[in-house]
Design an enzyme around this catalytic site. Structure first.
Site, PDB file in Angstrom:
ATOM      1  N   CYS A  12      -1.481   3.124   2.412  1.00 37.48           N
ATOM      2  CA  CYS A  12      -2.143   1.702   1.554  1.00 37.48           C
ATOM      3  C   CYS A  12      -1.618   0.508   2.860  1.00 37.48           C
ATOM      4  O   CYS A  12      -2.451  -0.471   2.488  1.00 37.48           O
ATOM      5  CB  CYS A  12      -1.224   1.624   0.551  1.00 37.48           C
ATOM      6  SG  CYS A  12      -1.681   2.834  -0.787  1.00 37.48           S
TER       7      CYS A  12
ATOM      8  N   HIS B 179      -2.060  -6.190  -0.917  1.00 33.15           N
ATOM      9  CA  HIS B 179      -2.426  -4.726  -1.213  1.00 33.15           C
ATOM     10  C   HIS B 179      -2.681  -4.900  -2.804  1.00 33.15           C
ATOM     11  O   HIS B 179      -1.491  -5.323  -3.386  1.00 33.15           O
ATOM     12  CB  HIS B 179      -1.472  -3.634  -0.678  1.00 33.15           C
ATOM     13  CG  HIS B 179      -1.569  -2.502  -1.287  1.00 33.15           C
ATOM     14  ND1 HIS B 179      -2.835  -1.870  -1.211  1.00 33.15           N
ATOM     15  CD2 HIS B 179      -0.871  -1.559  -1.829  1.00 33.15           C
ATOM     16  CE1 HIS B 179      -3.062  -0.827  -1.996  1.00 33.15           C
ATOM     17  NE2 HIS B 179      -1.660  -0.446  -2.027  1.00 33.15           N
TER      18      HIS B 179
ATOM     19  N   ASN C 253      -6.052   0.637  -7.396  1.00 34.22           N
ATOM     20  CA  ASN C 253      -5.397   0.716  -6.051  1.00 34.22           C
ATOM     21  C   ASN C 253      -6.414   1.682  -5.063  1.00 34.22           C
ATOM     22  O   ASN C 253      -6.613   2.784  -5.221  1.00 34.22           O
ATOM     23  CB  ASN C 253      -4.176   1.626  -6.212  1.00 34.22           C
ATOM     24  CG  ASN C 253      -3.504   1.665  -4.840  1.00 34.22           C
ATOM     25  OD1 ASN C 253      -4.050   1.507  -3.523  1.00 34.22           O
ATOM     26  ND2 ASN C 253      -2.190   1.748  -4.831  1.00 34.22           N
TER      27      ASN C 253
END
Length: 323
Positions: A114, A250, A280
């Site tokens: 990520c 993020h 996500n």
């Protein structure tokens, strides 16, 4: 004079299939309310059968190039952040390079889960500042739907597929925080925590594997580490949090986003949030949010932006840039 890496274009791409939370109610012991309350996610996009990470990345790249008014032949390098490449090798970035018709320059992947786009952005900025490249296409793209365990309600409802990209170009600045471009970066990792977020397979173990996550542990590390890395990058850039126009984090979980903003002393009215619509998307989430934020009219030229992310490794970091 100081050479800065300036964003001159951005774009994104999302697969056509939209999966609402209610779709998971058919196969899992979960509800739309349960997912929303714990993550802020309402829907996500899943790649179609046969649609690869490089497909998504190429579409986002073309959108960013069009926005920058650049032809692929004018790009010196492609850096693609992904944890879900098409193949073990070659790098998905080289597949994108071929799809764009680029016959010069270089292309490679960055794998920091990520945090991948932050790592890629930092690398691209360093290459431009050092004179290694003048124009770099930086992409984040993922097909996390390929590594989900669809029986694990704690993880499979959280992730989505997508891609985002930016074009970075060398421009001369005065060497102050008023310059456009990347002003400071901060990268970190700590492999001692690798077992709280990982995929339980890979080439060396001769298996594909699925994503595994200890959600509470990830949350505990995330808020503290994200605020810390953002503060470090801001200090290196010589600016305070009160000067920040937008935090583009993020997009993992709304509670992490809110907790980090609070630690930085910033209101949510200064945070670009897209997690509700995309879930996500790992390395794709920041460039997706940048592109969406710009399209919404939130991000404007001259704005001071902080991006920060944390992912498996653990790996985390931040970039401070002026749009």
């Amino acid at each position: 004079m100081t050479t800065r890496a300036v964003v001159t274009g951005c774009g994104h791409y999302l697969p056509e299939r939209i999966v609402e939370n209610t779709e998971f109610e058919k196969t899992l012991d979960t509800t739309d309310e349960w997912i929303r309350s714990r993550s802020g996610i309402e829907r996500r996009h899943f790649a179609a059968e046969g649609q690869t990470t490089s497909d998504l990345a190429t579409r986002a790249a073309r959108a960013a190039l069009a926005d920058a008014g650049r032809d692929p032949s004018e790009i010196d390098a492609i850096i693609l952040a992904t944890s879900t490449p098409d193949l073990t090798f070659p790098a998905a970035a080289t597949i994108v390079q071929a799809e764009l018709g680029m016959t010069k320059g270089f292309a490679f992947d960055v794998q920091a889960v990520c945090a991948g786009f932050v790592y890629a952005l930092a690398n691209a900025g360093a290459m431009i500042s050092s004179g290694q490249a003048r124009r770099v296409l930086v992409i984040g793209a993922e097909t996390f739907s390929r590594i989900m365990d669809w029986s694990d309600r704690a993880t499979c409802v959280l992730f989505g597929d997508g891609a985002g990209a930016v074009v970075l170009e060398a421009q001369e600045g005065d060497g102050t925080s008023d310059d456009r471009g990347i002003l400071a970066t901060d990268l970190n990792s700590d492999g001692r925590h690798r077992d709280i977020l990982y995929v339980d397979g890979g080439v060396s173990t001769n298996s594909t594997g699925h994503l595994r996550m200890q959600g509470r542990e990830v949350f505990r590390h995330a808020v503290e580490k994200l605020a810390q890395t953002a503060e470090t990058a801001l200090e290196r850039a010589g600016v305070g949090s009160d000067e920040v126009d937008w935090v583009v984090p993020h997009q993992a979980n709304i509670r992490i986003i809110q907790g980090t903003a609070k630690k930085l002393g910033l209101g949510m009215d200064r945070v670009v949030v897209t997690v509700q619509d995309h879930g996500n998307t790992s390395a794709a989430s920041i460039p997706l949010a940048l592109s969406v934020g710009r399209a919404r009219g939130q991000i404007k030229q001259g704005d001071l932006i902080v991006t920060e992310a944390i992912g498996g490794g653990l790996a985390w970091g931040s970039v401070v840039l002026r749009w």
